[in-house]
Design a protein around this motif. Structure first.
Motif, mmCIF file in Angstrom:
data_model
loop_
_atom_site.group_PDB
_atom_site.id
_atom_site.type_symbol
_atom_site.label_atom_id
_atom_site.label_comp_id
_atom_site.label_asym_id
_atom_site.label_seq_id
_atom_site.Cartn_x
_atom_site.Cartn_y
_atom_site.Cartn_z
ATOM 1 N N SER A 1 0.802 -1.231 0.000
ATOM 2 C CA SER A 1 0.000 0.000 0.000
ATOM 3 C C SER A 1 0.834 1.280 0.000
ATOM 4 O O SER A 1 0.337 2.337 -0.392
ATOM 5 C CB SER A 1 -0.945 0.006 1.207
ATOM 6 N N ASP A 2 2.110 1.196 0.452
ATOM 7 C CA ASP A 2 2.902 2.428 0.530
ATOM 8 C C ASP A 2 3.726 2.694 -0.733
ATOM 9 O O ASP A 2 4.554 3.605 -0.751
ATOM 10 C CB ASP A 2 3.803 2.430 1.769
ATOM 11 N N THR A 3 3.511 1.926 -1.791
ATOM 12 C CA THR A 3 4.137 2.262 -3.069
ATOM 13 C C THR A 3 3.443 3.493 -3.648
ATOM 14 O O THR A 3 2.324 3.833 -3.256
ATOM 15 C CB THR A 3 4.014 1.100 -4.073
ATOM 16 N N LYS B 1 -0.613 4.305 -3.281
ATOM 17 C CA LYS B 1 -1.165 5.553 -2.740
ATOM 18 C C LYS B 1 -2.012 6.281 -3.780
ATOM 19 O O LYS B 1 -3.005 6.923 -3.450
ATOM 20 C CB LYS B 1 -0.023 6.459 -2.271
ATOM 21 N N LYS C 1 -6.351 -0.802 2.426
ATOM 22 C CA LYS C 1 -5.199 -1.689 2.535
ATOM 23 C C LYS C 1 -5.594 -2.980 3.248
ATOM 24 O O LYS C 1 -6.541 -3.016 4.042
ATOM 25 C CB LYS C 1 -4.032 -1.009 3.246
ATOM 26 N N ASN D 1 1.340 -5.019 3.990
ATOM 27 C CA ASN D 1 0.053 -4.344 3.848
ATOM 28 C C ASN D 1 -0.180 -4.128 2.356
ATOM 29 O O ASN D 1 0.411 -3.229 1.757
ATOM 30 C CB ASN D 1 0.046 -2.991 4.578
#
Length: 259
Positions: free
Chosen positions: A43-45, A49, A55, A63
């Motif tokens: 999810s933090d790519t 985002k 997520k 995640n």
């Protein structure tokens, strides 16, 4: 098809919401199917985002991003690979994409080489569009993709129970209205063909106008209004919070008042 604007994890399920608040639940199958995330992007790519609507925590480490639909998930995967690994070889990419700490990276690379026929020392940017899609499809297959079950809110067991309860209460309300209008007609001396009209000589006992039936009528009228104004979550709360003997007592009283 619904356009989902929000998603959240519920156990191993993923719950999607459209703009009107309607829910669609995905259960079973592989995580990348439940999340519309064929490449299992975290999810933090940047792409997670940019396109993600929620997520999904698959384990203690990852995640995964939840995308609104599979088309968006496919787009995010393509952009991520080209942006992040464009100047890397397939071998170098997979060592980062599926690191040995959490994967059997060597077996993953050998599977790609066998299924695509590509030289893993080639750079991603050097692949033709067809070769790139072969690589991507092999990664998707390795990541999972098994389809599970999908339910809309109108198909859920709780929703079906809610609809049945609403139908039952509507039926009770109609009987109560007919009963009370008949009594009202009697006391006002009117004869309304749409309702049973009490005759002179009939006693209050015949209509069971005791305090308990009056109370039960009021309770069920209130319940009907609540069911009509609130979502199916109300039914879940009532069923879980109300003692069984009290529900049975109210049902018995209402039935006695209306038959």
């Amino acid at each position: 098809m619904s356009v989902f604007v929000k998603a959240e994890q519920s156990g191993r399920r993923v719950v999607y919401y459209d703009a009107d608040g309607n829910k669609t639940v995905r259960d079973g199958g592989d995580p990348n199917w439940r999340t519309n995330n064929p490449g299992n992007l975290v999810s933090d790519t940047l792409e997670g985002k940019k396109y993600g609507i929620g997520k999904f925590k698959n384990d203690a480490v990852h995640n995964f991003a939840i995308f609104p639909d599979m088309e968006t998930g496919e787009k995010a995967m393509k952009e991520y690979i080209k942006r992040k690994f464009g100047e890397k070889t397939i071998q170098e990419m997979m060592e980062k994409y599926a690191p040995p700490k959490h994967n059997d990276t060597e077996a993953y690379i050998k599977s790609i080489q066998k299924q695509t026929g590509l030289d893993t020392n080639r750079k991603i940017s050097e692949l033709s569009s067809g070769e790139f899609e072969r690589l991507r499809n092999t990664i998707k297959k390795h990541e999972g993709g098994q389809v599970g079950k999908e339910m809309t809110s109108s198909q859920s067991p709780l929703s079906n129970l809610f609809n049945a309860a609403t139908s039952f209460l509507n039926n009770i309300a109609n009987k109560l209205n007919a009963f009370l209008n008949g009594i009202n007609s009697f006391f006002q001396g009117k004869d309304d063909a749409n309702f049973y009209t009490a005759q002179k000589g009939d006693t209050l006992a015949k209509y069971r106008l005791d305090i308990f039936s009056q109370i039960s009528c009021i309770i069920f009228q209130i319940l009907l209004l609540l069911f009509q104004k609130h979502s199916s979550s109300l039914l879940s709360t009532v069923l879980h919070k109300t003692p069984l003997h009290l529900l049975c007592s109210c049902s018995s009283l209402c039935f006695s008042a209306c038959v």
